[in-house]
Write a protein that holds these residues in place. Structure first.
Motif: not given
Length: 327
Positions: A153-161, A259-275
């Motif tokens: 909610p409120g945020l979206t990410t994409s990845r270069v790799t 983000t530049m790679y998978h976990d660079q964004g995924q860790i933050a996103m799942k902490l903010m809104g895994f559910d």
């Protein structure tokens, strides 16, 4: 009146929590009022899942609001072990997704929603690509830029790799890929209802490279990619150190982060809104959405799986499906 989006909905891995979540989403009259849903399942399966959960999923013979239309799938009603990874589960997933892609190609649906899958099961069932996004691209004969898009909610990410080893990340970052990831994110957020997205871009190196002391990717590739996107009219800033940019994004300063790679964004996103997390297979000609969690084999049949991500995936599929009508 705007036409309702037409959604092809697959249950994902039948060994996991996908059937339960799809049943819960489709038992909500509010959901069936805002889309025409084609569910790839048999009547016996729907009745079994509904009885197990104590809900009702209305089934109709013709596409329309207020009910689902069942679509024949070759592996429906086959016995699949519950709560464990299996070749049979992976086979059902691939077969259903191929059928859903065919429905899009024929103009029957505007978007695809699939419940969670297991990559090992897919590979055992015959998928040779590194992930489902590349598999989708191959089946659609699409060779343009693609990236998983992750929504909370409120945020979206994409990845270069994405699904590559860390040692390969730096060599796959360049100005064009950075620009493409920015542009893709900008368009996805617009299609989901934000008229003028505000975007930020992560650096690769600590402290954004500290003017080249810790690496030059920011100077040589990332900043030039940002400049290319800015020249095309995108509101984007960066590169920023990734250990602080998500704080600003969480506080509402940005609508999206590249983000530049998978976990660079995924860790933050799942902490903010895994559910509440949703993944969109970005860049493809057809909107394809899925909840961001896994198959959760360990809780199958316990009735405790949270429907939030599937509900949000359904909502996003509806929004993106509306914008893709007339393809």
């Amino acid at each position: 009146m705007t036409a309702l989006p037409r959604i092809a909905y697959t249950i994902g891995d039948p060994s996991g929590i996908g059937p339960e979540l799809a049943t819960r989403v489709l038992s909500d009259p509010g959901n069936l009022a805002k889309a025409v849903v084609h569910l790839l399942a048999s009547r016996a399966e729907v009745e079994h899942w509904s009885a197990e959960l104590g809900v009702t999923v209305p089934v109709g013979d013709e596409p329309g609001p207020g009910h689902v239309v069942l679509v024949h799938t070759p592996h429906a009603d086959e016995e699949v072990p519950r709560g464990t990874m299996s070749v049979a589960g992976g086979t059902r997933v691939l077969t259903d997704l191929l059928h859903a892609l065919g429905m899009y190609k024929s103009g029957t649906v505007d978007a695809i929603l699939f419940e969670s899958l297991n990559k090992t099961a897919l590979h055992l069932a015959g998928m040779h690509e590194q992930d489902e996004l590349r598999w989708f691209a191959k089946e659609l004969e699409y060779d343009g830029f693609t990236s998983e898009l992750n929504f909370v909610p409120g945020l979206t990410t994409s990845r270069v790799t994405s699904h590559i080893g860390i040692k390969e990340v730096a060599e796959n970052i360049n100005a064009r890929a950075t620009r493409d990831a920015i542009t893709l994110l900008n368009e996805a957020i617009k299609r989901n209802g934000v008229a003028e997205p505000r975007l930020a871009v992560c650096a690769l190196n600590p402290h954004a490279g500290e003017n080249g002391q810790f690496g030059c990717e920011e100077i040589d590739h990332i900043a030039p990619g940002i400049e290319l996107a800015q020249k095309s009219g995108v509101s984007v800033e960066g590169p920023f150190p990734s250990d602080t940019i998500f704080i600003k994004a969480r506080n509402g300063i940005y609508d999206g982060v590249v983000t530049m790679y998978h976990d660079q964004g995924q860790i933050a996103m799942k902490l903010m809104g895994f559910d509440q997390g949703v993944t969109v297979q970005g860049g493809l000609p057809v909107p394809i959405c899925t909840p961001a969690h896994g198959t959760a084999y360990e809780i199958v049949g316990k009735g405790v799986a949270k429907v939030g991500p599937s509900q949000r995936a359904f909502n996003i599929a509806c929004n993106l499906g509306l914008s893709s009508q007339g393809h």
